[in-house]
Design a protein around this motif. Structure first.
Motif, mmCIF file in Angstrom:
data_model
loop_
_atom_site.group_PDB
_atom_site.id
_atom_site.type_symbol
_atom_site.label_atom_id
_atom_site.label_comp_id
_atom_site.label_asym_id
_atom_site.label_seq_id
_atom_site.Cartn_x
_atom_site.Cartn_y
_atom_site.Cartn_z
ATOM 1 N N LEU A 140 34.297 -15.751 43.720
ATOM 2 C CA LEU A 140 35.647 -16.053 43.258
ATOM 3 C C LEU A 140 36.253 -14.873 42.504
ATOM 4 C CD1 LEU A 140 37.967 -18.059 42.804
ATOM 5 C CD2 LEU A 140 36.754 -18.865 40.748
ATOM 6 N N ILE A 141 35.479 -14.255 41.608
ATOM 7 C CA ILE A 141 35.977 -13.105 40.846
ATOM 8 C C ILE A 141 36.318 -11.952 41.779
ATOM 9 C CG2 ILE A 141 35.317 -11.323 39.177
ATOM 10 C CD1 ILE A 141 33.683 -13.442 37.711
ATOM 11 N N ALA A 142 35.458 -11.684 42.766
ATOM 12 C CA ALA A 142 35.709 -10.598 43.713
ATOM 13 C C ALA A 142 37.003 -10.839 44.489
ATOM 14 C CB ALA A 142 34.525 -10.469 44.670
ATOM 15 N N LEU A 143 37.241 -12.080 44.898
ATOM 16 C CA LEU A 143 38.465 -12.405 45.636
ATOM 17 C C LEU A 143 39.703 -12.208 44.770
ATOM 18 C CD1 LEU A 143 37.360 -15.611 47.595
ATOM 19 C CD2 LEU A 143 37.844 -13.344 48.538
ATOM 20 N N ILE A 144 39.639 -12.638 43.511
ATOM 21 C CA ILE A 144 40.792 -12.491 42.613
ATOM 22 C C ILE A 144 41.107 -11.014 42.380
ATOM 23 C CG2 ILE A 144 41.653 -12.928 40.278
ATOM 24 C CD1 ILE A 144 40.044 -15.502 40.245
ATOM 25 N N ALA A 188 36.555 -4.331 44.925
ATOM 26 C CA ALA A 188 36.235 -5.269 43.847
ATOM 27 C C ALA A 188 35.069 -4.759 43.010
ATOM 28 C CB ALA A 188 35.904 -6.646 44.417
ATOM 29 N N ILE A 189 34.162 -4.015 43.631
ATOM 30 C CA ILE A 189 32.987 -3.492 42.932
ATOM 31 C C ILE A 189 33.218 -2.032 42.560
ATOM 32 C CG2 ILE A 189 30.522 -3.021 43.065
ATOM 33 C CD1 ILE A 189 31.179 -5.965 42.995
ATOM 34 N N PHE A 190 32.928 -1.721 41.310
ATOM 35 C CA PHE A 190 33.106 -0.373 40.783
ATOM 36 C C PHE A 190 31.737 0.276 40.615
ATOM 37 C CE2 PHE A 190 33.542 2.404 36.979
ATOM 38 C CZ PHE A 190 34.425 3.327 37.518
ATOM 39 N N ARG A 240 36.752 -8.098 30.978
ATOM 40 C CA ARG A 240 36.114 -7.292 29.937
ATOM 41 C C ARG A 240 35.901 -8.106 28.669
ATOM 42 N NH1 ARG A 240 36.134 -1.839 31.004
ATOM 43 N NH2 ARG A 240 35.995 -1.311 28.809
ATOM 44 N N ARG A 241 36.872 -8.919 28.318
ATOM 45 C CA ARG A 241 36.753 -9.723 27.095
ATOM 46 C C ARG A 241 35.627 -10.747 27.208
ATOM 47 N NH1 ARG A 241 40.653 -9.863 23.180
ATOM 48 N NH2 ARG A 241 40.207 -12.044 22.736
ATOM 49 N N THR A 242 35.440 -11.290 28.383
ATOM 50 C CA THR A 242 34.401 -12.306 28.588
ATOM 51 C C THR A 242 33.086 -11.710 29.077
ATOM 52 O OG1 THR A 242 35.187 -12.688 30.842
ATOM 53 C CG2 THR A 242 36.088 -14.097 29.102
ATOM 54 N N HIS A 243 33.063 -10.405 29.334
ATOM 55 C CA HIS A 243 31.882 -9.687 29.843
ATOM 56 C C HIS A 243 31.477 -10.142 31.238
ATOM 57 C CE1 HIS A 243 30.934 -7.616 26.007
ATOM 58 N NE2 HIS A 243 31.491 -8.682 25.476
ATOM 59 N N LEU A 244 32.371 -10.824 31.950
ATOM 60 C CA LEU A 244 32.073 -11.233 33.317
ATOM 61 C C LEU A 244 32.076 -10.031 34.262
ATOM 62 C CD1 LEU A 244 34.147 -14.545 33.577
ATOM 63 C CD2 LEU A 244 31.663 -14.306 33.425
ATOM 64 N N ASP A 245 32.661 -8.914 33.827
ATOM 65 C CA ASP A 245 32.643 -7.720 34.679
ATOM 66 C C ASP A 245 31.236 -7.156 34.839
ATOM 67 O OD1 ASP A 245 32.760 -7.037 31.905
ATOM 68 O OD2 ASP A 245 33.211 -4.962 32.464
ATOM 69 N N GLU A 246 30.294 -7.618 34.005
ATOM 70 C CA GLU A 246 28.923 -7.116 34.063
ATOM 71 C C GLU A 246 28.079 -7.830 35.116
ATOM 72 O OE1 GLU A 246 28.520 -4.638 32.168
ATOM 73 O OE2 GLU A 246 29.838 -4.867 30.428
ATOM 74 N N LEU A 247 28.584 -8.903 35.723
ATOM 75 C CA LEU A 247 27.763 -9.712 36.631
ATOM 76 C C LEU A 247 27.136 -8.917 37.787
ATOM 77 C CD1 LEU A 247 29.709 -13.102 36.868
ATOM 78 C CD2 LEU A 247 27.549 -12.632 35.715
#
Length: 443
Positions: free
Chosen positions: A279-283, A292-294, A341-348
């Motif tokens: 879901l995050i990748a799609l958004i 989507a991936i860095f 970044r605020r929720t640290h979900l970018d680290e998944l």
């Protein structure tokens, strides 16, 4: 010294546990007017599971951090929020897991209300006892520098920690004799004498300090006291010889078991979070151009470079002016990237890094080669953070703000060295639990 702190935390834990069960039995008595075996049996098991979850949430919410146990508005808000969140999880537990015989609608909300009153009253009493210097360790502090000043201010502001600077010998001990020091210790009822490392190596000071042993007084390094209070290593107080005896310790069993445990955990977590990851990748793809991936090169274990994976949170031209530290409120972030970044979900996506062995779940956060080269020149002992694998999260991340400068890197290094010295499965679990809190507090 450690035993007193542990005893205080254990007493607090036992008090919380007793208050939880007291609130349960009081609720049952008010609801049914008796304690029949059927009523107690039906409620005891499910509520015991709830209590275990609540106590974990209390820990995540810092209700066992002695530094925060004060009877003030901040503690009241922290307590209410923590109990409120615990109550929400209790409701979800009973209403989404229908395997128990009971579905306590009125009982559950009655229990939450009763515990909120009893629990807060108990915490107020315990906080009062702690802040009135219950079981205080009386310290004789010697020397004067930034570290001693920091320790003194921290202990003066936080008597609940259980330490008190009964006497501060700012001029040091070089001019003191054993008789004079003994008189001060007896008069001030000193329990611990704290010496800077360089003074302990002074033969005259060592002779004077030796005379305190007959008085039953403990003599410790300034760095040791600092580490106990702040849970970080005071780099400014240390020499290379300290690291030889304290940092490179034998963690062979822990290091050999950590990798297979992490693989099993990450595989299970990855399956559980796969819908969220998709879901995050799609958004990201929908809301901004680019992948989507860095991918970015970082420095890891033993100074080896590797590629780290993250969800992209910034615009494609974020580094058109060259590499730069990311700030907490970075204007280069996309709107959705700011949330990640605020929720640290970018680290998944770093779960992939854990699987390929380049990072661990817990460890010092890896930095970019450009920054590592500069920080090694500016910060003494900075290279020691690469003695272990970097982590998705770390002890420094749970105790210090977002780092975006050399001073921040220095402060975080002190926490990272603490983790390297004390690393264990228990410390990893504590760090992961505290990391969970960021998701709920960073909105």
């Amino acid at each position: 010294m450690d035993s007193i702190v542990k005893l205080k935390r254990f007493g607090l834990f036992l008090g919380d546990l007793a208050t939880l069960y007291l609130a349960l039995f009081l609720m049952l008595f008010l609801r049914y007017g008796e304690f029949s075996s059927d009523v107690v049996r039906f409620h005891f098991a499910p509520f015991s599971i709830i209590f275990a979850i609540w106590l974990i949430i209390f820990y995540i919410g810092d209700l066992y951090d002695l530094r925060l146990l004060k009877n003030n508005g901040e503690f009241f808000i922290r307590f209410i929020i923590t109990v409120g969140l615990s109550g929400i999880l209790a409701v979800m537990f009973f209403y989404f897991i229908p395997d128990f015989i009971i579905a306590p609608k009125t009982n559950l909300f009655s229990f939450i209300g009763i515990f909120a009153v009893l629990g807060y009253a108990w915490r107020q009493l315990y906080n009062y006892m702690l802040n009135n210097r219950l079981s205080v360790v009386r310290i004789l502090l010697t020397g004067y520098n930034r570290t001693t000043e920091e320790i003194y201010r921290q202990l003066e502001r936080n008597p609940q920690l259980g330490y008190s600077v009964a006497f501060w010998m700012k001029e040091g001990m070089e001019e003191k004799n054993p008789q004079m020091l003994a008189e001060i210790i007896k008069r001030q009822k000193i329990d611990v004498v704290v010496l800077p490392a360089h003074l302990k190596k002074n033969p005259r000071v060592a002779h004077v300090a030796y005379g305190t042993l007959a008085l039953g007084v403990e003599v410790i390094d300034l760095a040791t006291l600092y580490e106990k209070i702040f849970r970080k290593i005071p780099v400014a107080e240390l020499e290379e010889s300290w690291f030889l005896g304290n940092l490179v310790q034998n963690h062979r069993i822990y290091d050999s078991l950590k990798r297979p445990v992490e693989i099993v955990f990450v595989l299970g977590l990855g399956v559980l979070l796969l819908p969220l990851i998709i879901l995050i990748a799609l958004i990201i793809k929908i809301t901004s151009p680019g992948s989507a991936i860095f991918r970015q090169v970082r420095i890891g274990y033993r100074d080896e470079s590797f590629t780290i994976f993250k969800f992209r949170t910034m615009r494609l031209d974020a580094e058109k002016n060259g590499p730069q530290w990311a700030a907490q409120k970075d204007d280069r972030s996309t709107r959705f990237g700011h949330f990640l970044r605020r929720t640290h979900l970018d680290e998944l996506p770093q779960l992939l890094n854990v699987l390929n062995g380049t990072i661990s779940l817990v460890g010092p956060r890896p930095e970019r080669p450009e920054f590592v080269a500069k920080l090694k020149q500016e910060i003494l002992y900075y290279e020691l953070r690469h003695l272990v694998r970097p982590g998705v999260t770390g002890w420094a991340q749970t105790h210090y703000r977002y780092g975006a400068s050399i001073n921040d890197a220095y402060e975080k290094l002190q926490y990272e060295l603490y983790y390297i010295r004390h690393r264990s499965f228990m410390l990893d679990i504590i760090t992961l639990l505290k990391t969970v809190k960021f998701f709920f507090t960073n909105f």
